[in-house]
Write an enzyme that holds these catalytic residues in place. Structure first.
Site, PDB file in Angstrom:
ATOM      1  N   ASP A  24      -3.347   2.409  -5.675  1.00 31.81           N
ATOM      2  CA  ASP A  24      -2.161   2.426  -4.823  1.00 31.81           C
ATOM      3  C   ASP A  24      -2.009   1.211  -3.928  1.00 31.81           C
ATOM      4  O   ASP A  24      -1.152   1.221  -3.032  1.00 31.81           O
ATOM      5  CB  ASP A  24      -2.200   3.683  -3.953  1.00 31.81           C
ATOM      6  CG  ASP A  24      -3.475   3.784  -3.121  1.00 31.81           C
ATOM      7  OD1 ASP A  24      -4.453   3.084  -3.440  1.00 31.81           O
ATOM      8  OD2 ASP A  24      -3.495   4.577  -2.159  1.00 31.81           O
ATOM      9  N   GLU A  25      -2.792   0.178  -4.124  1.00 30.86           N
ATOM     10  CA  GLU A  25      -2.632  -0.989  -3.265  1.00 30.86           C
ATOM     11  C   GLU A  25      -3.005  -2.270  -3.981  1.00 30.86           C
ATOM     12  O   GLU A  25      -3.844  -2.283  -4.887  1.00 30.86           O
ATOM     13  CB  GLU A  25      -3.442  -0.841  -1.975  1.00 30.86           C
ATOM     14  CG  GLU A  25      -4.945  -0.785  -2.156  1.00 30.86           C
ATOM     15  CD  GLU A  25      -5.682  -0.772  -0.821  1.00 30.86           C
ATOM     16  OE1 GLU A  25      -5.499  -1.719  -0.024  1.00 30.86           O
ATOM     17  OE2 GLU A  25      -6.444   0.181  -0.579  1.00 30.86           O
ATOM     18  N   ASP A  55       0.852  -1.199   0.000  1.00 38.22           N
ATOM     19  CA  ASP A  55       0.000   0.000   0.000  1.00 38.22           C
ATOM     20  C   ASP A  55       0.882   1.242   0.000  1.00 38.22           C
ATOM     21  O   ASP A  55       1.641   1.478   0.949  1.00 38.22           O
ATOM     22  CB  ASP A  55      -0.892  -0.022   1.248  1.00 38.22           C
ATOM     23  CG  ASP A  55      -1.997   1.019   1.195  1.00 38.22           C
ATOM     24  OD1 ASP A  55      -2.059   1.781   0.216  1.00 38.22           O
ATOM     25  OD2 ASP A  55      -2.801   1.066   2.150  1.00 38.22           O
TER      26      ASP A  55
END
Length: 441
Positions: free
Chosen positions: A107-108, A13
């Site tokens: 983003d993860e 993350d």
């Protein structure tokens, strides 16, 4: 799919992604509280830097509330092109280390590296640190990594690793991690389930795990209750798998003030139709169904859809249909929110979508509508905070403030370090709008 014994699931993350991207490309902001999101009175925070979070600001909070909590924060509109480019670099690094990824967001992602099956915690930690270093080298951003025997534990572990760290939960240590946590920490426990469990005196994961199975299913249902009960007991054998293609693409926005005339709604719909169309084209698919969502000032939401027998990427036709549906859905009160989505997606494109009529044409797009993906600014639009700008003598910069016929621009990019600010007349012909991606250089 068989889940291997001794497997490790990893959750990666990027820390405070949107705000960190702004701090990366605008060096003056490094170490300062930053908020990214809608700047109008109804704006919502899309991301907050660690410095802003320390004051209580967070994503999904109304921007006005976040700015009251952190009055020194710099508030900026999102720059989707910058985030997409950094996200692609992040995923390229992670995919090289673990080819099968379950992407959760920009983003993860989850990974289940084959190389880590049967590995010890030290090996997992070393793997995570190596990937973190590679992500930092490729993107300039920090990533936190959590690892454990399943997705639930890995996700919680990455949260414990923040900021910019690694947390590995040894096999057999799942209950020690989970037991003291609030029951809401479990995936699938929303407000309704949390309330039902609280009425039964269950507020922690440990208490939930200790409940008899029959009582769990009576409260939460057989299928959902059984699955959640297993997660509470640290049993999570869900495989990490690539997610299928999205079933629809969409764009929506909430307006700073309610729209009160049809022409304004049509312009807004045209802009959103174009934004969703960019995603449609990027997915290399065509759409059969157009859906419009209109929320009035009274917060009542109206939706309208139209489906064709053929699929197409014809933007003018899609726009005409979306505008017609929006007008049909107009509430008596003003329009607070509009959304446009395309569904029935297919790779088969068959000519023109829908019957548009001889005298119908889409209204031109309105500037400054939409948060998730901003339209290209019209050259005549006034400067606003966060705009990318260029000047022949000073290079690339960003607008720190504008008004009363003046605009202040700080000239800097990712590689320059903090730059100097200069003030110009707002109509200075040498000051031009710039591609946001230049700030990454």
């Amino acid at each position: 799919m068989t889940v291997p014994t001794g497997r490790w699931v990893v959750h990666l993350d990027l820390d405070s992604f949107f705000a960190s991207a702004e701090q990366l490309t605008r060096p003056t902001l490094r170490g300062r509280p930053v908020l990214v999101g809608g700047l109008g009175p109804r704006g919502i925070v899309a991301g907050a830097s660690g410095e802003a979070k320390a004051f209580g600001a967070r994503s999904a909070m109304p921007m006005a509330q976040a700015r009251r909590a952190c009055p020194t924060a710099v508030a900026l509109p999102p720059r989707t092109a910058v985030y997409r480019t950094l996200s692609e670099s992040f995923f390229a690094v992670v995919r090289a280390a673990a080819p099968v990824l379950e992407q959760v967001a920009y983003d993860e992602t989850f990974a289940e590296p084959a190389a880590l099956v049967g590995a010890g915690t030290d090996e997992v930690h070393a793997w995570a640190e190596e990937v973190r270093a590679q992500v930092r080298e490729a993107t300039g951003l920090a990533v936190s990594v959590g690892a454990g025997s399943g997705k639930q534990v890995a996700k919680i572990a990455s949260g414990l690793a923040k900021p910019d760290g690694v947390h590995v939960v040894a096999h057999g240590g799942e209950r020690a991690l989970l037991d003291p946590l609030p029951v809401r920490s479990l995936w699938g426990i929303g407000p309704v389930a949390e309330t039902a469990l609280a009425r039964a005196g269950v507020t922690t994961i440990a208490a939930f795990a200790a409940m008899p199975a029959a009582e769990v299913t009576a409260l939460l249902g057989s299928a959902v209750g059984t699955a959640l009960h297993r997660l509470a007991q640290g049993i999570d054998d869900r495989a990490v798998t690539e997610r299928g293609e999205a079933k629809q693409v969409s764009a929506e926005t909430t307006f700073d003030t309610d729209l009160s005339d049809v022409a304004a709604v049509r312009r807004a719909v045209a802009d959103l139709a174009a934004s969703a169309h960019r995603r449609l084209v990027a997915s290399r698919r065509a759409a059969r169904t157009v859906t419009v969502k209109v929320r009035g000032g009274d917060f009542v939401t109206h939706t309208r859809s139209e489906t064709s027998t053929v699929a197409s990427t014809d933007l003018p036709a899609l726009t005409v249909v979306a505008q017609r549906l929006a007008v049909d859905a107009l509430p008596d009160a003003g329009v607070r929110l509009v959304g446009v989505s395309y569904a029935g997606l297919t790779t088969a494109v068959q000519g023109t979508l829908f019957e548009t009529g001889q005298d119908e044409a889409p209204e031109p797009a309105a500037p400054d509508v939409g948060i998730e993906e901003e339209p290209t600014p019209a050259p005549e639009r006034e400067w606003r905070t966060g705009d990318d700008a260029a000047h022949p003598a000073h290079g690339h910069g960003w607008v720190q403030g504008a008004g009363h016929g003046r605009v202040t621009v700080r000239f800097e990019t990712r590689s320059t370090g903090p730059g100097r600010a200069h003030t110009f007349a707002a109509d200075d012909p040498e000051l031009t709008r710039a591609d946001p991606l230049v700030s990454l250089t």
